[in-house]
Design an enzyme around this catalytic site. Sequence first.
Site, PDB file in Angstrom:
ATOM      1  N   LYS A 212       0.728  -1.194   0.006  1.00  0.00           N
ATOM      2  CA  LYS A 212       0.085   0.205  -0.013  1.00  0.00           C
ATOM      3  C   LYS A 212       0.983   1.201   0.054  1.00  0.00           C
ATOM      4  O   LYS A 212       0.620   2.336  -0.702  1.00  0.00           O
ATOM      5  CB  LYS A 212      -0.803   0.024   1.229  1.00  0.00           C
ATOM      6  CG  LYS A 212      -1.766  -1.411   1.238  1.00  0.00           C
ATOM      7  CD  LYS A 212      -2.567  -1.586  -0.003  1.00  0.00           C
ATOM      8  CE  LYS A 212      -3.327  -2.979  -0.033  1.00  0.00           C
ATOM      9  NZ  LYS A 212      -3.635  -3.550  -1.194  1.00  0.00           N
TER      10      LYS A 212
ATOM     11  N   LYS B 106      -1.573   2.517   9.490  1.00  0.00           N
ATOM     12  CA  LYS B 106      -2.102   1.277   8.543  1.00  0.00           C
ATOM     13  C   LYS B 106      -0.604   0.638   7.972  1.00  0.00           C
ATOM     14  O   LYS B 106       0.244   1.304   7.977  1.00  0.00           O
ATOM     15  CB  LYS B 106      -2.473   1.976   7.173  1.00  0.00           C
ATOM     16  CG  LYS B 106      -3.957   2.907   7.396  1.00  0.00           C
ATOM     17  CD  LYS B 106      -4.439   3.076   6.168  1.00  0.00           C
ATOM     18  CE  LYS B 106      -5.847   3.803   6.031  1.00  0.00           C
ATOM     19  NZ  LYS B 106      -6.584   3.924   4.711  1.00  0.00           N
TER      20      LYS B 106
ATOM     21  N   LYS C 139      -4.212  10.983   7.816  1.00  0.00           N
ATOM     22  CA  LYS C 139      -5.054  11.829   8.409  1.00  0.00           C
ATOM     23  C   LYS C 139      -6.513  10.933   8.448  1.00  0.00           C
ATOM     24  O   LYS C 139      -6.772  10.376   7.367  1.00  0.00           O
ATOM     25  CB  LYS C 139      -5.406  13.050   7.929  1.00  0.00           C
ATOM     26  CG  LYS C 139      -6.435  13.822   8.742  1.00  0.00           C
ATOM     27  CD  LYS C 139      -6.419  15.611   8.352  1.00  0.00           C
ATOM     28  CE  LYS C 139      -7.647  16.070   9.209  1.00  0.00           C
ATOM     29  NZ  LYS C 139      -7.188  16.134  10.556  1.00  0.00           N
TER      30      LYS C 139
ATOM     31  N   LEU D 174     -10.031  10.325   8.166  1.00  0.00           N
ATOM     32  CA  LEU D 174     -11.241  11.214   7.602  1.00  0.00           C
ATOM     33  C   LEU D 174     -12.554  10.337   8.364  1.00  0.00           C
ATOM     34  O   LEU D 174     -12.594   9.043   8.404  1.00  0.00           O
ATOM     35  CB  LEU D 174     -11.554  10.746   6.067  1.00  0.00           C
ATOM     36  CG  LEU D 174     -10.184  11.241   5.401  1.00  0.00           C
ATOM     37  CD1 LEU D 174     -10.513  10.921   3.802  1.00  0.00           C
ATOM     38  CD2 LEU D 174     -10.000  12.703   5.347  1.00  0.00           C
TER      39      LEU D 174
ATOM     40  N   HIS E 291     -16.741   5.363   0.304  1.00  0.00           N
ATOM     41  CA  HIS E 291     -16.176   4.460  -0.424  1.00  0.00           C
ATOM     42  C   HIS E 291     -16.532   4.566  -1.739  1.00  0.00           C
ATOM     43  O   HIS E 291     -17.542   3.761  -2.115  1.00  0.00           O
ATOM     44  CB  HIS E 291     -16.052   3.127   0.232  1.00  0.00           C
ATOM     45  CG  HIS E 291     -14.965   2.185  -0.553  1.00  0.00           C
ATOM     46  ND1 HIS E 291     -14.618   1.265  -0.012  1.00  0.00           N
ATOM     47  CD2 HIS E 291     -14.773   1.858  -1.812  1.00  0.00           C
ATOM     48  CE1 HIS E 291     -13.786   0.360  -0.919  1.00  0.00           C
ATOM     49  NE2 HIS E 291     -14.041   1.004  -2.089  1.00  0.00           N
TER      50      HIS E 291
ATOM     51  N   HIS F  20     -15.826  -4.695   7.128  1.00  0.00           N
ATOM     52  CA  HIS F  20     -15.037  -4.621   5.667  1.00  0.00           C
ATOM     53  C   HIS F  20     -15.631  -5.501   4.895  1.00  0.00           C
ATOM     54  O   HIS F  20     -15.084  -6.017   3.718  1.00  0.00           O
ATOM     55  CB  HIS F  20     -13.738  -4.594   5.810  1.00  0.00           C
ATOM     56  CG  HIS F  20     -13.129  -3.617   6.913  1.00  0.00           C
ATOM     57  ND1 HIS F  20     -12.961  -2.222   6.619  1.00  0.00           N
ATOM     58  CD2 HIS F  20     -12.635  -3.802   8.258  1.00  0.00           C
ATOM     59  CE1 HIS F  20     -12.503  -1.609   7.525  1.00  0.00           C
ATOM     60  NE2 HIS F  20     -12.379  -2.459   8.618  1.00  0.00           N
TER      61      HIS F  20
ATOM     62  N   ARG G 122      -7.735  -6.630  -9.854  1.00  0.00           N
ATOM     63  CA  ARG G 122      -8.555  -7.751 -10.227  1.00  0.00           C
ATOM     64  C   ARG G 122      -9.723  -7.342 -10.610  1.00  0.00           C
ATOM     65  O   ARG G 122     -10.065  -6.146 -10.378  1.00  0.00           O
ATOM     66  CB  ARG G 122      -8.341  -8.957  -8.899  1.00  0.00           C
ATOM     67  CG  ARG G 122      -9.371  -7.940  -7.717  1.00  0.00           C
ATOM     68  CD  ARG G 122      -9.925  -8.838  -6.871  1.00  0.00           C
ATOM     69  NE  ARG G 122     -10.544  -8.394  -5.692  1.00  0.00           N
ATOM     70  CZ  ARG G 122     -10.243  -7.260  -4.777  1.00  0.00           C
ATOM     71  NH1 ARG G 122      -8.979  -7.165  -4.680  1.00  0.00           N
ATOM     72  NH2 ARG G 122     -11.192  -6.934  -4.271  1.00  0.00           N
TER      73      ARG G 122
ATOM     74  N   VAL H 212     -15.898  -8.553  -6.949  1.00  0.00           N
ATOM     75  CA  VAL H 212     -17.340  -8.897  -6.936  1.00  0.00           C
ATOM     76  C   VAL H 212     -18.505  -8.022  -7.477  1.00  0.00           C
ATOM     77  O   VAL H 212     -19.431  -8.626  -8.249  1.00  0.00           O
ATOM     78  CB  VAL H 212     -17.542  -9.214  -5.695  1.00  0.00           C
ATOM     79  CG1 VAL H 212     -18.954  -9.579  -5.292  1.00  0.00           C
ATOM     80  CG2 VAL H 212     -16.506 -10.078  -4.757  1.00  0.00           C
TER      81      VAL H 212
ATOM     82  N   ARG I  95     -25.588  -8.452  -2.150  1.00  0.00           N
ATOM     83  CA  ARG I  95     -25.102  -9.679  -2.240  1.00  0.00           C
ATOM     84  C   ARG I  95     -25.868 -10.551  -1.167  1.00  0.00           C
ATOM     85  O   ARG I  95     -26.079  -9.989  -0.010  1.00  0.00           O
ATOM     86  CB  ARG I  95     -23.632  -9.327  -1.574  1.00  0.00           C
ATOM     87  CG  ARG I  95     -22.558  -8.584  -2.282  1.00  0.00           C
ATOM     88  CD  ARG I  95     -21.210  -8.693  -1.642  1.00  0.00           C
ATOM     89  NE  ARG I  95     -20.254  -7.753  -2.393  1.00  0.00           N
ATOM     90  CZ  ARG I  95     -19.026  -7.754  -2.263  1.00  0.00           C
ATOM     91  NH1 ARG I  95     -18.415  -8.558  -1.410  1.00  0.00           N
ATOM     92  NH2 ARG I  95     -18.323  -7.019  -2.888  1.00  0.00           N
TER      93      ARG I  95
END
Length: 449
Positions: free
Chosen positions: A116, A158, A201, A203, A208, A235, A291, A294, A337
Amino acid sequence: MISKVLIANRGEIALRIQRACREMGIKTVAVHSTADADAMHVRLADEAVCIGPPSARDSYLNVAAILSAAMITGADAIHPGYGFLSENAEFAETVEEHGLAFIGPTAEHIRTMGDKITAKTTMRALGVPLVPGSDGALVDIQAAREVAEKVGYPVLIKAAAGGGGRGMKVAQTADDIEEAWSVARAEARAAFGNDEVYLEKYLDRPRHIELQILGDAHGNVVHFGERDCSLQRRHQKLLEEAGSPALTDAEREEIGRTSTEALARMGYRNAGTLEFLYQDGQFCFIEMNTRLQVEHPVTEMVCSVDLVREQIRIAAGEQLGYTQKDIKMSGHAIECRINAENPETFAPSPGTVNVFHAPGGLGVRMDSAIYAGYRIPPYYDSMIAKLIVHAPTRQEAIARMQRALDECVVDGVETVIPLHRKILADPTFQKGDYTIHWLENFVAAQTKS
Ligand code: MV4
């Protein structure tokens, strides 16, 4: 030329890929574990090879067995689907070393985006907007303190090897930074064997939003607009939309232009998704998925594109054959889903599907590999179907989804369909006025009352 594709996956995505192959006149090879001998993806493939015992580690993640299956059947390409080996750079490399086409990006691009920190450094250099934070990895706690003071609390630490929310710690104030630093590093080391961390920072109420990209091997890159995937719990995405109820056409065009220019300069090939946090009218890049995802069908419905067909054409070396101005987005699409889980506790509910009826009608698509009498094995993901609707407006798409869910029958196991009905009926959802935190709060309120 690709004439036989081995599909290194199971369930609905294996069927999805078979469908594209069949329409292109390409033969398909299914691989399966012993637990999946009765699976629909095995029944519908031209050929099938058993690659190991139920545990995914010994079957769907077994590189040697999958390559052997490809060799024995004379496949000339491998599609990894999503999950499993889809973002494993060594796998992509090995596939190509064996003279097969990997239907995805280069191993180098998978590797770059898998870390990342490298992903962010790469995107920053290409002019993509990021969350304010550290310039690369944090060398020590002192560096963490300095960056946190500069960008302002609260901050997030992270893991470089993270993604999907693992190895992430918030520090609300300077008092929390030492703890966040050591816990994030310890978790990252335990989970990924890599304790490199970076800082951003925090948020507090973003959406998303992710952008669907395709690039060919000749330097052409286009985007197919965005998906709003803010409705997640722990998640795990539950419901996705294309386009986002929050974006204007001008915002979409601008982030689309910036992103496609960046990926063209990288020489990115095949399908990819840029993930952004969107808050107060600003896009902040966080991660890239190398990739097929879904939730790709909502983009397919709105753009009238077969993304898997495009992936295969690109892997065969063909040109995209169209440019950005040829891509038109029309109407609105929603995906629910359908997981075999208790709709309140989310405990998995494997077992036998006694009755199954898939909804139909105008603008309704059901991507699923289940059938009446099918036994859902306990070893894999609980997602058993994706119900996708497309309609001229968001309001009509919501009504169509409600109608389609009413038609849907899955008997014998519990599913999250009752939760989807509640979400679709909620006034805040209907206004499109939600952030990444909305679903978690909604679920908590449901179980209280
Ligand atoms: C964030 C964030 C707030 N601020 N980064 C979670 C998973 C990983 N992909 C990134 N995640 C987040 N990163 C900053 N700087 C909040 C989250 C986050 C989240 C992001 C997308 C969808 C759902 C989420 C749920 C909780 C936290």
